[in-house]
Enzyme design. Structure first.
Site, PDB file in Angstrom:
ATOM      1  N   GLY A 117       0.838  -1.197   0.000  1.00 19.33           N
ATOM      2  CA  GLY A 117       0.000   0.000   0.000  1.00 19.33           C
ATOM      3  C   GLY A 117       0.871   1.243   0.000  1.00 19.33           C
ATOM      4  O   GLY A 117       1.877   1.309   0.694  1.00 19.33           O
TER       5      GLY A 117
ATOM      6  N   LEU B 292      -0.983   7.455   2.301  1.00 23.64           N
ATOM      7  CA  LEU B 292      -0.208   8.280   3.226  1.00 23.64           C
ATOM      8  C   LEU B 292       0.665   7.440   4.133  1.00 23.64           C
ATOM      9  O   LEU B 292       1.853   7.717   4.305  1.00 23.64           O
ATOM     10  CB  LEU B 292      -1.152   9.125   4.078  1.00 23.64           C
ATOM     11  CG  LEU B 292      -1.758  10.338   3.389  1.00 23.64           C
ATOM     12  CD1 LEU B 292      -2.670  11.069   4.357  1.00 23.64           C
ATOM     13  CD2 LEU B 292      -0.667  11.277   2.906  1.00 23.64           C
ATOM     14  N   ALA B 293       0.085   6.408   4.746  1.00 29.06           N
ATOM     15  CA  ALA B 293       0.844   5.615   5.706  1.00 29.06           C
ATOM     16  C   ALA B 293       1.935   4.813   5.005  1.00 29.06           C
ATOM     17  O   ALA B 293       3.091   4.822   5.430  1.00 29.06           O
ATOM     18  CB  ALA B 293      -0.093   4.688   6.477  1.00 29.06           C
ATOM     19  N   GLY B 294       1.588   4.141   3.917  1.00 24.93           N
ATOM     20  CA  GLY B 294       2.547   3.280   3.243  1.00 24.93           C
ATOM     21  C   GLY B 294       3.670   4.056   2.569  1.00 24.93           C
ATOM     22  O   GLY B 294       4.847   3.716   2.710  1.00 24.93           O
TER      23      GLY B 294
ATOM     24  N   HIS C 261     -20.392   9.219   7.179  1.00 22.24           N
ATOM     25  CA  HIS C 261     -20.116  10.653   7.064  1.00 22.24           C
ATOM     26  C   HIS C 261     -21.407  11.399   6.736  1.00 22.24           C
ATOM     27  O   HIS C 261     -22.141  11.000   5.842  1.00 22.24           O
ATOM     28  CB  HIS C 261     -19.079  10.878   5.964  1.00 22.24           C
ATOM     29  CG  HIS C 261     -18.455  12.228   6.018  1.00 22.24           C
ATOM     30  ND1 HIS C 261     -19.157  13.379   5.776  1.00 22.24           N
ATOM     31  CD2 HIS C 261     -17.189  12.613   6.309  1.00 22.24           C
ATOM     32  CE1 HIS C 261     -18.336  14.406   5.903  1.00 22.24           C
ATOM     33  NE2 HIS C 261     -17.143  13.979   6.227  1.00 22.24           N
TER      34      HIS C 261
ATOM     35  N   ARG D 241     -19.187  13.630  13.434  1.00 23.78           N
ATOM     36  CA  ARG D 241     -19.804  12.979  12.280  1.00 23.78           C
ATOM     37  C   ARG D 241     -20.906  11.993  12.654  1.00 23.78           C
ATOM     38  O   ARG D 241     -21.967  11.969  12.041  1.00 23.78           O
ATOM     39  CB  ARG D 241     -18.725  12.241  11.490  1.00 23.78           C
ATOM     40  CG  ARG D 241     -17.780  13.204  10.843  1.00 23.78           C
ATOM     41  CD  ARG D 241     -16.636  12.520  10.145  1.00 23.78           C
ATOM     42  NE  ARG D 241     -15.880  13.532   9.425  1.00 23.78           N
ATOM     43  CZ  ARG D 241     -14.767  13.286   8.748  1.00 23.78           C
ATOM     44  NH1 ARG D 241     -14.291  12.064   8.690  1.00 23.78           N
ATOM     45  NH2 ARG D 241     -14.153  14.260   8.124  1.00 23.78           N
TER      46      ARG D 241
ATOM     47  N   GLU E 277      -5.325   3.539   8.206  1.00 23.03           N
ATOM     48  CA  GLU E 277      -6.709   3.105   8.390  1.00 23.03           C
ATOM     49  C   GLU E 277      -6.802   1.597   8.587  1.00 23.03           C
ATOM     50  O   GLU E 277      -7.767   1.098   9.174  1.00 23.03           O
ATOM     51  CB  GLU E 277      -7.564   3.541   7.183  1.00 23.03           C
ATOM     52  CG  GLU E 277      -9.062   3.341   7.398  1.00 23.03           C
ATOM     53  CD  GLU E 277      -9.920   3.797   6.223  1.00 23.03           C
ATOM     54  OE1 GLU E 277      -9.403   4.450   5.306  1.00 23.03           O
ATOM     55  OE2 GLU E 277     -11.122   3.501   6.243  1.00 23.03           O
TER      56      GLU E 277
ATOM     57  N   LEU F 151      -5.703  11.791   8.064  1.00 25.47           N
ATOM     58  CA  LEU F 151      -4.434  12.172   7.439  1.00 25.47           C
ATOM     59  C   LEU F 151      -3.354  12.234   8.513  1.00 25.47           C
ATOM     60  O   LEU F 151      -2.233  11.784   8.316  1.00 25.47           O
ATOM     61  CB  LEU F 151      -4.586  13.531   6.747  1.00 25.47           C
ATOM     62  CG  LEU F 151      -5.663  13.606   5.660  1.00 25.47           C
ATOM     63  CD1 LEU F 151      -5.663  14.991   5.014  1.00 25.47           C
ATOM     64  CD2 LEU F 151      -5.434  12.554   4.596  1.00 25.47           C
TER      65      LEU F 151
END
Lengths: 637, 248
Positions: free
Chosen positions: A40, A43-45, A266, A330, A425, A441
């Site tokens: 992946g 952002l994280a990967g 959401h 939310r 996530e 994020l």
């Protein structure tokens, strides 16, 4: 199965620093001897792959996209939280920590969330250094806006494209390492399984999506940064390819899956327009800074919004939650919208919508200011609906957006399979039962830039890793299983497409395990899902072969896993006999319809262990201990 | 509405490919263009034919995956709109629609409407970044950047890497794509240290990948779904010339 969270001892604010100081190090010359597989490139990967390569590890990154820049992090609109307190409005690490714990309805670990709040400030600095073009004030300083569940302005943003800019920052850092030869990047390869040897994660099975070849990648650690499972519902704001396969395969290999029923709906999405609908589009939460949400007071009022006078409108969020108003979190805003629509006061086709109205803000600030703040979102809305939101209020309705649940990880972000780390996530760790806006994020980048680079070193430095080749029996068996699965999918030769099964599964999940759940519906789902799964394996059609680009096959393989995973979600939702965050059990509510938590019995992480096909998973409980905050009723009134 | 679709079908990189015609009935005006193709693909699959392969993912106009030439225009007839954001209300009953992949030497066709855009990644890998490692960056506010500069950088940074600029250009030039990254980073103080080397390296990679040069047709700007200005190309050319002078 033993679940040890490895939370460091000591005062909350000192835990992370203490842990970093105590973690063993791998010396620079030895780092290149360790190989890491990152699955992946969101952002994280991407941030993890880039940072680990900078440190000197041998990194191989895998994505099923044609480029790492396509990951769905790119679609995040509104912003990223950080406890910078640039606005001098009383923000602090403590307050971001507390807001996140409270926003998560006291179902997250204190220590993880506090660390997240601490490193949030470093993320902004790092991204600025990379050249991320955050919005600026005229004086040149960074600009902030407000998001739901907070009473301070701590959200940094780049127009309505914050996720894009942060992802491109990470992608560029990753590209630099690829260019330098430090990261081997594999595009268009999908992870199909984890290879576990001697109890440790030592590799993955990948399938080449262009030529269909299946192979193993072996390494010393595997990092899954494979996103969430919102597409179990078919219709969600997730990108079409988002799936649970990587996480679910890890679960089947022994990794515990935590809190799968915690899904976020959401409140502000564009309503569905027809049966052909392929996905739902989010309208950023930031719009609630200036937009006011309302429905007509009268049931079945079909007048045009402009014809409904002020005193016949119900600004229900402002009425019910005066201190947070339109910026209520939310889960709360979504349920309130559902309540209004169930009460017969919804607007638009089928009464499945509420107004998000900017006319006051346009009157107060002028259209150019609103254009500057939200121009691209307004354009997107008009393109999709054909209506001009500067003139008529937007119509919105809640939709599945994010999944707080995920693979269980300890404080080091390692799952219960040694060597298998899970970031972003895909893990469960930081958002409890509900995630606040602009925190996804933050978490993805915190995990990738600032947590894993430390904790993975601690794992390697402990030693005990022996060389393993792709010929290991475990690796060959995993390849064989993947090959068999692909052949099975191709060989059914039935009548229905994977898409039609997926759609039907999604409807079961939305109706019975969606915004509100009850035991009756969940028990029905537990009957319906296996029946549908059985039909899937008997009546599926997948055109084409396995030796070429075959998008139907890719989808079918993912749907096969959704079909099993959905059942786990339902089981988890059924067992949690309380309402908390995004998990609203109709049986457990207060007189005025608010969620009723049961702290005495459910202050724990529900971690599920796979026990084989056809056998019920085993529930393990990791108790949540709150030493620093008091478990309070979550009130935004 | 009822439509007649002419779609490029090519089973693999070595196949010669051809246009095939499909009639599609009862298309709703509220569908997106890709949802219309989904409906076609469902029908093809149920008939046992192979569905049309096309790239798509976010369907919100931001991931840059989707891209097809619709009636001769990349992403179709609407300005600043990706194919996934194009809705069928733009078309009318009885329309014939021609759908083709991006055509460029540097974007070989993988299958049907899917092309290989990894050449874009290699351009970025040759310099489209600020060389800064993770950790201990200075406080974000110690470097004031005027709103004007930040907005200008953001205008360039909005590129989604879809490749429409290349598909639209008679020379298959990637100059708009390349200049958008050079313009984004070159407009910010963080990007100054590597500004000229970046321009030089990225332009040389772009040439090596087989993209053509710019001869000022402005088709790229017209096709760009994010409305990126061709002015960035002029800026890139200046930086490239400067690089030549400085590095001589």
């Amino acid at each position: 199965m033993e679940l040890n969270s490895h939370i460091p001892s000591g005062p909350l604010a000192e835990k992370w620093d203490k842990h970093k100081a105590e973690l063993k190090l791998v010396n620079p010359a030895n780092k290149r001897k360790f190989s890491v597989i990152v699955v992946g490139t969101g952002l994280a990967g991407a941030s993890a792959a880039a940072t680990l390569a900078e440190l000197g590890y041998q990194v191989t990154a895998v994505t099923y996209h044609d480029s790492p820049r396509r990951a769905h992090s790119i679609a995040a609109q509104g912003g990223i939280n950080a406890a910078k307190n640039y606005q001098n409005d009383g923000d602090s690490v403590w307050r971001l920590f507390y807001d996140t714990i409270k926003g998560g309805d006291f179902r997250a670990r204190e220590a993880n969330v506090h660390r997240l709040a601490q490193v949030s400030v470093n993320i902004i600095d790092q991204c600025v250094a990379q050249g991320v073009p955050f919005a600026r004030e005229y004086g040149g300083t960074l600009s902030n806006r407000s998001f739901g569940g907070a009473q301070v302005s701590r959200t940094f943003y780049a127009r309505g494209q914050t996720g894009q800019q942060l992802l491109l920052g990470a992608y560029q850092a990753l590209s630099r390492q690829i260019g330098l030869g430090k990261v081997k990047m594999l595009n268009k390869k999908e992870m199909m399984d984890v290879v576990v040897v001697d109890g440790r994660a030592r590799g993955v099975v990948i399938r080449d999506l262009v030529d269909g070849s299946i192979e193993t990648l072996m390494g010393d650690a595997v990092i899954l940064a494979t996103g969430g499972y919102g597409n179990t519902f078919y219709l969600s704001t997730n990108a079409k390819a988002c799936n649970v396969t990587a996480a679910y395969r890890a679960y089947k290999r022994g990794a515990a899956f935590a809190n799968p029923c915690f899904t976020q709906i959401h409140p502000t999405c564009i309503p569905q327009s027809g049966d052909y609908q392929s996905k739902l589009t989010l309208m950023s939460e930031s719009l609630r800074n200036d937009g006011r949400i309302w429905v007509p007071k009268k049931q079945g009022d079909t007048r045009a919004p402009g014809d409904i006078p002020e005193n016949e409108r119900d600004y229900y969020l402002e009425r019910k939650y005066p201190s947070f108003g339109n910026l209520s979190p939310r889960d709360i805003a979504s349920r309130a919208a559902k309540e209004a629509c169930d009460d017969g006061r919804g607007v638009g086709p089928g009464g499945k919508g509420v107004y998000l109205d900017f006319s006051d803000a346009i009157r107060r600030l002028g259209q150019p200011v609103i254009e500057d703040r939200y121009g691209n979102l307004f354009e997107m809305y008009e393109r999709i609906t054909g209506e001009n939101p500067y003139e008529v209020p937007m119509r919105i309705y809640p939709a599945v957006h994010y999944t707080m649940g995920g693979l269980w990880v300890d404080y080091n972000l390692m799952s219960n399979i040694p060597g298998l780390f899970v970031l972003g996530e895909a893990n469960f760790s930081d958002h409890g039962a509900n995630r606040l806006g602009a925190s996804a994020l933050m978490q993805g980048l915190a995990d990738g830039y600032f947590v894993i680079p430390y904790t993975i070193g601690g794992y390697f430095a402990k030693g005990g890793l022996t060389p393993v080749s792709a010929d290991a029996p475990e690796a060959r068996a995993a390849v064989e299983e993947t090959t068999t699965k692909v052949q099975q999918l191709l060989g059914i030769n039935g009548k229905r497409t994977a898409n039609s099964f997926h759609r039907e599964l999604g409807k079961i999940m939305w109706d019975k395990c969606g915004m509100a759940r009850n035991a009756k519906g969940l028990n029905e789902a537990l009957q319906e899902i296996p029946a549908l799964r059985e039909e899937f394996w008997q009546n599926l059609t997948v055109p084409g072969t396995g030796a070429q680009l075959n998008q139907s096959l890719e989808h079918a393989s993912r749907v096969a896993d959704f079909m099993e995973f959905a059942e786990l979600m339902v089981r988890d939702a059924l067992h949690r006999e309380e309402s908390c965050g995004g998990h609203f059990r109709e049986e457990y509510q207060t007189e005025d319809g608010e969620a009723k938590r049961n702290d005495a019995d459910f202050t724990y992480v529900a971690a599920w262990e796979y026990t084989g096909a056809g056998s019920a998973p085993t529930l393990h409980k990791e108790p949540l201990v709150f030493e620093n905050v008091e478990l309070a009723t979550r009130s935004y009134k | 509405m009822n439509l007649r679709l002419h779609i490029w079908r090519q089973s693999g990189p070595t196949d010669t490919g051809m246009m095939k015609t499909y009639d599609l009935a009862d298309v709703s005006e509220h569908m997106s263009f890709l949802e219309m193709l989904d409906v076609l693909n469902e029908q093809l699959s149920e008939r046992g034919e192979e569905p049309v392969a096309f790239e798509h993912d976010c369907r919100e106009g931001i991931c840059g995956s989707c891209g097809m030439v619709i009636n001769g225009r990349p992403h179709g007839p609407l300005p600043r709109t990706t194919a996934c954001q194009l809705h069928m209300r733009t078309f009318k009953d009885g329309d014939e629609i021609y759908i083709e992949p991006w055509r460029a030497r540097a974007f070989p066709v993988v299958r049907d409407l899917v092309v290989d855009r990894s050449s874009f990644d290699r351009i970025i890998q040759s310099g489209g970044f600020v060389s800064v490692n993770t950790g201990n960056a200075q406080d974000g506010n110690t470097l004031p950047i005027s709103k004007k500069d930040a907005d200008y950088a953001m205008d360039a940074a909005a590129c989604i890497g879809c490749g429409a600029c290349v598909a639209a250009c008679p020379n298959s030039s990637a100059m708009l794509f390349t200049s958008a990254k050079i313009g984004h980073l070159g407009a910010l103080p963080q990007g100054q240290a590597e500004r000229y080397d970046r321009a030089e390296n990225m332009v040389l990679t772009m040439d090596a990948e087989g993209f053509g040069a710019c001869t000022n047709h402005y088709e790229c700007e017209a096709a760009c779904p994010k409305g990126i200005s061709a002015d960035f190309i002029a800026r890139m050319n200046r930086d490239f010339v400067m690089a030549g002078l400085l590095n001589r």
